[in-house]
Design a protein around this motif. Structure first.
Motif, PDB file in Angstrom:
ATOM      1  N   GLY A 174      -9.690  11.185   7.946  1.00 63.26           N
ATOM      2  CA  GLY A 174      -9.351  11.421   6.599  1.00 63.26           C
ATOM      3  C   GLY A 174      -7.681  10.232   7.275  1.00 63.26           C
ATOM      4  N   GLU A 175      -7.851   9.261   5.656  1.00 60.17           N
ATOM      5  CA  GLU A 175      -7.119   8.820   5.283  1.00 60.17           C
ATOM      6  C   GLU A 175      -7.688   8.361   3.612  1.00 60.17           C
ATOM      7  N   PHE A 176      -6.498   8.813   3.060  1.00 61.01           N
ATOM      8  CA  PHE A 176      -6.351   8.467   1.485  1.00 61.01           C
ATOM      9  C   PHE A 176      -5.567   7.438   1.212  1.00 61.01           C
ATOM     10  N   ASP A 177      -6.437   6.105   1.175  1.00 61.31           N
ATOM     11  CA  ASP A 177      -5.136   4.895   0.104  1.00 61.31           C
ATOM     12  C   ASP A 177      -5.500   5.441  -1.104  1.00 61.31           C
ATOM     13  N   ALA A 193       0.575  -0.952   0.049  1.00 61.27           N
ATOM     14  CA  ALA A 193       0.219   0.154  -0.533  1.00 61.27           C
ATOM     15  C   ALA A 193       0.878   1.094  -0.147  1.00 61.27           C
ATOM     16  N   PHE A 194       0.518   2.400  -0.450  1.00 56.39           N
ATOM     17  CA  PHE A 194       1.082   3.786  -0.839  1.00 56.39           C
ATOM     18  C   PHE A 194      -0.461   4.829  -0.323  1.00 56.39           C
ATOM     19  N   TRP A 195      -0.347   4.917   0.863  1.00 53.62           N
ATOM     20  CA  TRP A 195      -1.281   5.684   1.188  1.00 53.62           C
ATOM     21  C   TRP A 195      -1.019   7.171   2.521  1.00 53.62           C
ATOM     22  N   THR A 196      -2.196   7.877   3.005  1.00 53.15           N
ATOM     23  CA  THR A 196      -1.425   8.770   4.262  1.00 53.15           C
ATOM     24  C   THR A 196      -2.921   8.650   4.744  1.00 53.15           C
ATOM     25  N   LEU A 197      -2.586   9.132   6.021  1.00 55.60           N
ATOM     26  CA  LEU A 197      -3.059   9.777   7.107  1.00 55.60           C
ATOM     27  C   LEU A 197      -2.716  11.247   7.750  1.00 55.60           C
ATOM     28  N   GLY A 198      -4.361  12.083   7.900  1.00 53.37           N
ATOM     29  CA  GLY A 198      -4.303  13.528   8.698  1.00 53.37           C
ATOM     30  C   GLY A 198      -3.553  13.424  10.005  1.00 53.37           C
ATOM     31  N   ALA A 199      -3.242  14.224   9.952  1.00 58.13           N
ATOM     32  CA  ALA A 199      -0.886  14.496  10.811  1.00 58.13           C
ATOM     33  C   ALA A 199      -1.930  14.443  12.437  1.00 58.13           C
ATOM     34  N   ASP A 200      -3.371  14.704  12.636  1.00 63.00           N
ATOM     35  CA  ASP A 200      -4.284  14.562  13.949  1.00 63.00           C
ATOM     36  C   ASP A 200      -3.717  13.545  14.601  1.00 63.00           C
ATOM     37  N   TYR A 201      -4.010  12.272  13.061  1.00 63.26           N
ATOM     38  CA  TYR A 201      -3.729  10.690  13.842  1.00 63.26           C
ATOM     39  C   TYR A 201      -1.816  10.118  15.086  1.00 63.26           C
ATOM     40  N   ARG A 202      -1.393  11.031  14.935  1.00 59.31           N
ATOM     41  CA  ARG A 202      -0.049  10.890  16.112  1.00 59.31           C
ATOM     42  C   ARG A 202      -0.323  11.094  16.683  1.00 59.31           C
ATOM     43  N   GLY A 203      -0.143  10.451  17.717  1.00 64.90           N
ATOM     44  CA  GLY A 203      -0.141  10.868  19.326  1.00 64.90           C
ATOM     45  C   GLY A 203      -1.539  10.036  19.558  1.00 64.90           C
ATOM     46  N   ASN A 204      -2.166   9.663  18.656  1.00 65.85           N
ATOM     47  CA  ASN A 204      -3.949   9.742  19.635  1.00 65.85           C
ATOM     48  C   ASN A 204      -3.961   7.932  18.959  1.00 65.85           C
ATOM     49  N   TYR A 205      -4.195   7.638  17.678  1.00 62.55           N
ATOM     50  CA  TYR A 205      -4.277   6.776  17.304  1.00 62.55           C
ATOM     51  C   TYR A 205      -5.687   5.988  17.590  1.00 62.55           C
ATOM     52  N   TRP A 206      -6.842   6.722  17.831  1.00 58.43           N
ATOM     53  CA  TRP A 206      -8.215   6.197  17.992  1.00 58.43           C
ATOM     54  C   TRP A 206      -9.047   7.172  17.290  1.00 58.43           C
ATOM     55  N   ASN A 207      -8.006   8.206  16.293  1.00 55.77           N
ATOM     56  CA  ASN A 207      -9.243   8.689  15.893  1.00 55.77           C
ATOM     57  C   ASN A 207     -10.207   8.412  14.768  1.00 55.77           C
ATOM     58  N   TRP A 208      -8.994   7.506  14.346  1.00 51.88           N
ATOM     59  CA  TRP A 208      -9.783   6.840  12.852  1.00 51.88           C
ATOM     60  C   TRP A 208     -10.833   6.534  12.623  1.00 51.88           C
ATOM     61  N   PRO A 209     -12.189   6.983  11.746  1.00 50.05           N
ATOM     62  CA  PRO A 209     -11.379   7.377  10.649  1.00 50.05           C
ATOM     63  C   PRO A 209     -11.504   8.820   9.938  1.00 50.05           C
ATOM     64  N   ASN A 230     -12.970  17.540   7.806  1.00 49.59           N
ATOM     65  CA  ASN A 230     -12.308  16.938   8.844  1.00 49.59           C
ATOM     66  C   ASN A 230     -10.845  16.017   8.430  1.00 49.59           C
ATOM     67  N   ALA A 231     -11.874  15.527   7.298  1.00 47.76           N
ATOM     68  CA  ALA A 231     -10.801  14.590   6.414  1.00 47.76           C
ATOM     69  C   ALA A 231     -10.015  14.918   5.730  1.00 47.76           C
ATOM     70  N   THR A 232     -10.060  16.161   5.069  1.00 46.53           N
ATOM     71  CA  THR A 232      -9.450  16.861   4.173  1.00 46.53           C
ATOM     72  C   THR A 232      -8.181  18.016   4.133  1.00 46.53           C
ATOM     73  N   ASP A 233      -9.040  19.095   4.982  1.00 40.58           N
ATOM     74  CA  ASP A 233      -8.425  20.062   5.135  1.00 40.58           C
ATOM     75  C   ASP A 233      -7.887  20.838   6.072  1.00 40.58           C
ATOM     76  N   HIS A 234      -6.615  19.996   5.830  1.00 37.66           N
ATOM     77  CA  HIS A 234      -5.671  19.985   6.671  1.00 37.66           C
ATOM     78  C   HIS A 234      -3.845  18.919   6.379  1.00 37.66           C
ATOM     79  N   GLY A 235      -3.052  18.684   7.411  1.00 34.31           N
ATOM     80  CA  GLY A 235      -1.684  18.066   6.718  1.00 34.31           C
ATOM     81  C   GLY A 235      -2.552  16.904   6.774  1.00 34.31           C
ATOM     82  N   HIS A 236      -0.780  16.336   5.854  1.00 31.05           N
ATOM     83  CA  HIS A 236      -1.237  14.985   5.550  1.00 31.05           C
ATOM     84  C   HIS A 236      -0.082  14.374   6.147  1.00 31.05           C
TER      85      HIS A 236
END
Length: 319
Positions: free
Chosen positions: A180-183, A161-177, A267-273
């Motif tokens: 935002g995730e772009f596969d 896989a080649f993909w992205t996750l929203g920046a706020d996933y780091r340090g949380n790990y429970w705020n998915w989805p 929430n899924a798109t308007d921020h860093g990934h």
């Protein structure tokens, strides 16, 4: 990489796919420096896509990717996060050059290996987590990849896989989805098909039908023998915003802000990934497609995801 249930055996027929967003502990490691473009934001005007970051994986064979650019994820889950990356995959990620290293010819290889009943592989993610589309502009993330050259029973369980996750996933790990995730590209079991998927909102259900995501697939009968370009564009230039997936420049999937409420889209798109590349083994997606638990004793170790380059380009919005 998102959790796929056994209903994937049905979902594959409709071209809907997904990849879960739960990943391993990420620890920087030393390695050979990649050749990268200037990481400052381009100052070109609207209508011009300008490359703002690039990795070409130049370096000596057997060395790790640059720790300035990449984090190597290790283990079987983030501390305090879901086990097995939340996807049911069965490998342990390592920073062993046997699993992840430069090949000395300008490529990165991520290789799945088996010792006894234990599988190992690797996953890397960018140090940067600020890849975003400017207001009124565009973001393009692309890579040239060659998928593991294994099919039939030999390929059961492979999940590159080649993909992205929203920046706020780091340090949380429970705020998915919600973050935002772009596969951009995922493939399972060596089938001649690749998927692109958006994950968003809440799970289960929501506007992205989690844990499935909003996805589509396209055939690719040479993706395991040749390099192909996989790209995602986030277009914020108009009143309606779009995510578009491309294989070798050919559009094969689109999701727009009109497909859901404004808050979920933002929430899924308007921020860093941040960007990820990995080669998982087993898990809910390959199991569902195969109709059985994978990998199996017939699965052949040593398959590799090979990466030629990764790049990020941005088009600035009109002032």
């Amino acid at each position: 990489m998102s959790m796929k249930k056994s209903k994937w055996a049905i979902a594959i027929a409709s071209g809907v796919a997904s990849m879960a967003a739960l990943m391993a502990v990420s620890l920087p490691t030393a390695g050979a420096a990649d050749t990268t473009a200037d990481d400052t934001t381009a100052d070109e005007g609207p209508g011009t896509m300008a490359e703002v970051w690039r990795a070409d994986f130049d370096g000596a064979a057997g060395t790790l990717p640059s720790s300035e650019d990449w984090i190597i994820d290790t283990g079987t889950g983030y501390p305090g996060g879901p086990p097995n990356w939340g996807t049911g995959e069965i490998q342990t990620y390592t920073d062993d050059p046997a699993n992840v290293s430069l090949d000395g010819e300008g490529h990165l290889t991520i290789t799945a290996l088996r010792e006894g009943d234990t599988w190992t592989s690797s996953r890397i993610e960018t140090q940067r987590s600020d890849f975003a589309a400017p207001d009124g502009g565009k973001l393009r993330i692309e890579a040239s990849l060659r998928l593991p050259d294994l099919d039939g029973e030999a390929g059961l369980g492979y999940w590159p896989a080649f993909w992205t996750l929203g920046a706020d996933y780091r340090g949380n790990y429970w705020n998915w989805p919600g973050i935002g995730e772009f596969d951009i590209m995922e493939n399972v079991n060596g089938v001649e098909q690749v998927w692109g998927v958006l994950h968003c909102g809440v799970s289960p259900g929501g506007p992205c039908d989690e844990t499935n995501g909003r996805g589509a697939s396209t055939p690719c009968d040479t993706c395991d023998s040749q390099f192909h370009e996989y790209a995602l564009e986030l277009d914020r230039t108009g009143e309606t915003e779009y995510l578009r997936w491309y294989l070798d420049g050919q559009l094969f999937h689109t999701v727009s802000s009109a497909d859901m409420d404004a808050a979920t889209w933002a929430n899924a798109t308007d921020h860093g990934h941040f960007i990820l590349l990995n080669l998982a083994m087993g898990g809910a997606f390959p199991n569902g497609v195969a109709g059985q638990t994978t990998p199996t004793p017939a699965t052949v170790p040593g398959g590799s995801l090979t990466v030629d380059y990764v790049s990020v380009s941005v088009e600035q919005g009109a002032e």
